[in-house]
Design a protein around this motif. Structure first.
Motif, PDB file in Angstrom:
ATOM      1  N   ALA A   1     -11.335  -1.932  28.924  1.00 27.87           N
ATOM      2  CA  ALA A   1     -12.136  -2.732  27.756  1.00 27.87           C
ATOM      3  C   ALA A   1     -13.345  -2.409  27.387  1.00 27.87           C
ATOM      4  CB  ALA A   1     -10.949  -3.749  26.807  1.00 27.87           C
ATOM      5  N   PRO A   2     -13.516  -2.125  26.001  1.00 26.90           N
ATOM      6  CA  PRO A   2     -14.551  -2.516  26.355  1.00 26.90           C
ATOM      7  C   PRO A   2     -15.891  -4.091  25.867  1.00 26.90           C
ATOM      8  CG  PRO A   2     -13.846  -1.515  23.392  1.00 26.90           C
ATOM      9  CD  PRO A   2     -12.953  -2.028  25.040  1.00 26.90           C
ATOM     10  N   GLY A   3     -16.809  -3.906  26.759  1.00 27.86           N
ATOM     11  CA  GLY A   3     -17.246  -4.471  27.070  1.00 27.86           C
ATOM     12  C   GLY A   3     -17.737  -6.070  28.427  1.00 27.86           C
ATOM     13  N   LYS A   4     -15.964  -5.081  28.026  1.00 27.16           N
ATOM     14  CA  LYS A   4     -14.948  -5.891  29.667  1.00 27.16           C
ATOM     15  C   LYS A   4     -15.219  -5.010  31.600  1.00 27.16           C
ATOM     16  CE  LYS A   4     -12.983  -8.487  26.446  1.00 27.16           C
ATOM     17  NZ  LYS A   4     -11.237  -9.167  26.440  1.00 27.16           N
ATOM     18  N   GLN A   5     -14.878  -5.554  32.338  1.00 29.12           N
ATOM     19  CA  GLN A   5     -14.996  -5.134  33.485  1.00 29.12           C
ATOM     20  C   GLN A   5     -13.287  -4.785  33.421  1.00 29.12           C
ATOM     21  OE1 GLN A   5     -15.668  -8.374  36.551  1.00 29.12           O
ATOM     22  NE2 GLN A   5     -17.875  -8.150  36.539  1.00 29.12           N
ATOM     23  N   ARG A   6     -13.050  -2.937  34.476  1.00 30.77           N
ATOM     24  CA  ARG A   6     -12.375  -3.129  34.484  1.00 30.77           C
ATOM     25  C   ARG A   6     -10.724  -3.896  35.401  1.00 30.77           C
ATOM     26  NH1 ARG A   6     -12.155   2.738  36.690  1.00 30.77           N
ATOM     27  NH2 ARG A   6     -13.969   1.463  38.170  1.00 30.77           N
ATOM     28  N   GLU A   7      -9.924  -4.238  35.117  1.00 30.78           N
ATOM     29  CA  GLU A   7      -8.905  -4.813  35.357  1.00 30.78           C
ATOM     30  C   GLU A   7      -8.012  -3.928  35.157  1.00 30.78           C
ATOM     31  OE1 GLU A   7      -7.588  -7.816  32.440  1.00 30.78           O
ATOM     32  OE2 GLU A   7      -6.411  -6.479  31.280  1.00 30.78           O
ATOM     33  N   PHE A   8      -6.355  -4.380  36.744  1.00 29.47           N
ATOM     34  CA  PHE A   8      -5.374  -4.265  37.077  1.00 29.47           C
ATOM     35  C   PHE A   8      -4.516  -4.650  35.981  1.00 29.47           C
ATOM     36  CE2 PHE A   8      -1.656  -3.754  40.030  1.00 29.47           C
ATOM     37  CZ  PHE A   8      -1.342  -4.530  39.747  1.00 29.47           C
ATOM     38  N   VAL A   9      -3.105  -3.382  36.124  1.00 27.55           N
ATOM     39  CA  VAL A   9      -2.848  -3.475  34.753  1.00 27.55           C
ATOM     40  C   VAL A   9      -1.232  -3.778  35.994  1.00 27.55           C
ATOM     41  CG1 VAL A   9      -1.011  -2.255  33.123  1.00 27.55           C
ATOM     42  CG2 VAL A   9      -3.716  -2.479  33.124  1.00 27.55           C
ATOM     43  N   ALA A  10      -1.265  -2.808  36.856  1.00 26.23           N
ATOM     44  CA  ALA A  10       0.701  -2.713  37.073  1.00 26.23           C
ATOM     45  C   ALA A  10       0.546  -1.623  38.055  1.00 26.23           C
ATOM     46  CB  ALA A  10       1.527  -2.008  36.473  1.00 26.23           C
ATOM     47  N   SER A  11       1.280  -1.922  39.032  1.00 24.53           N
ATOM     48  CA  SER A  11       0.887  -0.945  40.717  1.00 24.53           C
ATOM     49  C   SER A  11       2.619  -0.747  41.521  1.00 24.53           C
ATOM     50  CB  SER A  11       0.437  -1.446  41.961  1.00 24.53           C
ATOM     51  OG  SER A  11       1.224  -2.800  42.357  1.00 24.53           O
TER      52      SER A  11
ATOM     53  N   THR B   1       6.788  -3.141  42.454  1.00 28.29           N
ATOM     54  CA  THR B   1       6.787  -3.747  41.254  1.00 28.29           C
ATOM     55  C   THR B   1       5.439  -4.370  41.620  1.00 28.29           C
ATOM     56  OG1 THR B   1       7.699  -3.911  39.763  1.00 28.29           O
ATOM     57  CG2 THR B   1       7.501  -1.899  39.927  1.00 28.29           C
ATOM     58  N   ASN B   2       4.434  -4.139  40.577  1.00 29.45           N
ATOM     59  CA  ASN B   2       2.924  -5.879  40.138  1.00 29.45           C
ATOM     60  C   ASN B   2       3.232  -5.413  39.204  1.00 29.45           C
ATOM     61  OD1 ASN B   2       2.055  -7.860  41.182  1.00 29.45           O
ATOM     62  ND2 ASN B   2       0.385  -7.437  42.119  1.00 29.45           N
ATOM     63  N   TYR B   3       2.658  -6.609  37.580  1.00 35.27           N
ATOM     64  CA  TYR B   3       1.321  -6.677  37.237  1.00 35.27           C
ATOM     65  C   TYR B   3       0.863  -7.506  37.071  1.00 35.27           C
ATOM     66  CZ  TYR B   3       5.838  -3.501  35.913  1.00 35.27           C
ATOM     67  OH  TYR B   3       6.911  -3.065  35.647  1.00 35.27           O
ATOM     68  N   ALA B   4      -0.089  -7.229  36.280  1.00 37.45           N
ATOM     69  CA  ALA B   4      -0.666  -8.259  36.024  1.00 37.45           C
ATOM     70  C   ALA B   4       0.070  -9.527  34.834  1.00 37.45           C
ATOM     71  CB  ALA B   4      -2.306  -7.922  35.022  1.00 37.45           C
ATOM     72  N   ASP B   5      -0.361 -10.853  34.689  1.00 37.27           N
ATOM     73  CA  ASP B   5       0.048 -11.449  33.944  1.00 37.27           C
ATOM     74  C   ASP B   5       0.120 -10.954  32.357  1.00 37.27           C
ATOM     75  OD1 ASP B   5      -0.673 -14.703  35.825  1.00 37.27           O
ATOM     76  OD2 ASP B   5       0.647 -12.983  36.110  1.00 37.27           O
ATOM     77  N   SER B   6      -0.903 -10.672  31.593  1.00 36.15           N
ATOM     78  CA  SER B   6      -1.398 -10.187  30.630  1.00 36.15           C
ATOM     79  C   SER B   6       0.141  -8.913  30.009  1.00 36.15           C
ATOM     80  CB  SER B   6      -2.251  -9.957  30.322  1.00 36.15           C
ATOM     81  OG  SER B   6      -2.812  -8.617  31.333  1.00 36.15           O
ATOM     82  N   VAL B   7       0.284  -8.287  31.283  1.00 34.40           N
ATOM     83  CA  VAL B   7       1.676  -7.110  30.569  1.00 34.40           C
ATOM     84  C   VAL B   7       3.037  -7.561  30.992  1.00 34.40           C
ATOM     85  CG1 VAL B   7      -0.985  -5.973  30.935  1.00 34.40           C
ATOM     86  CG2 VAL B   7       1.151  -5.566  32.474  1.00 34.40           C
ATOM     87  N   LYS B   8       3.237  -8.863  32.196  1.00 32.04           N
ATOM     88  CA  LYS B   8       4.833  -9.302  32.312  1.00 32.04           C
ATOM     89  C   LYS B   8       5.162  -8.779  31.300  1.00 32.04           C
ATOM     90  CE  LYS B   8       3.556 -11.015  36.577  1.00 32.04           C
ATOM     91  NZ  LYS B   8       3.362 -12.336  37.203  1.00 32.04           N
TER      92      LYS B   8
END
Length: 113
Positions: free
Chosen positions: A41-51, A58-65
């Motif tokens: 996101a703008p102004g933020k570091q890259r973050e993991f979403v899902a794999s 599968t594995n998900y970030a808590d924010s998108v589960k």
């Protein structure tokens, strides 16, 4: 060695859905197990979403589960990200990855509130 081409981003209203796709090509693909998605996101570091692994673990970030679903087609070397109930905080550039190789291109997802 590996080429990654994302598609499917766009502008959507909050609560809406988008489906991202990432087609991978390259001779080393059979050696790589996991594929997935990151976002920045703008102004933020890259973050993991899902794999997702080759056998579908599968594995998900808590924010998108519960809202996002990752899947893959091994025959097509393609990974997908179905994004539902989108929120404004999901606005970011989404990058796919195979193993430790992350795309340089990305696809923009913008969620309007």
């Amino acid at each position: 060695q590996v080429q990654l081409v994302e598609s499917g981003g766009g502008l959507v209203q909050a609560g809406g859905s988008l489906r991202l796709s990432c087609a991978a090509s390259g001779s080393i693909l059979p050696l790589i197990n996991a594929m997935g998605w990151y976002r920045q996101a703008p102004g933020k570091q890259r973050e993991f979403v899902a794999s997702i692994t080759r056998i579908g673990s599968t594995n998900y970030a808590d924010s998108v589960k519960g809202r996002f679903t990752i899947s893959r087609d091994n025959a097509k070397n393609t990974v997908y990200l179905q994004m539902n109930s989108l929120k404004s905080e999901d606005t970011a550039v989404y990058y796919c990855n195979v193993g430790t190789i992350i795309s340089h291109q990305g696809t923009q997802v913008t969620v309007s509130s």
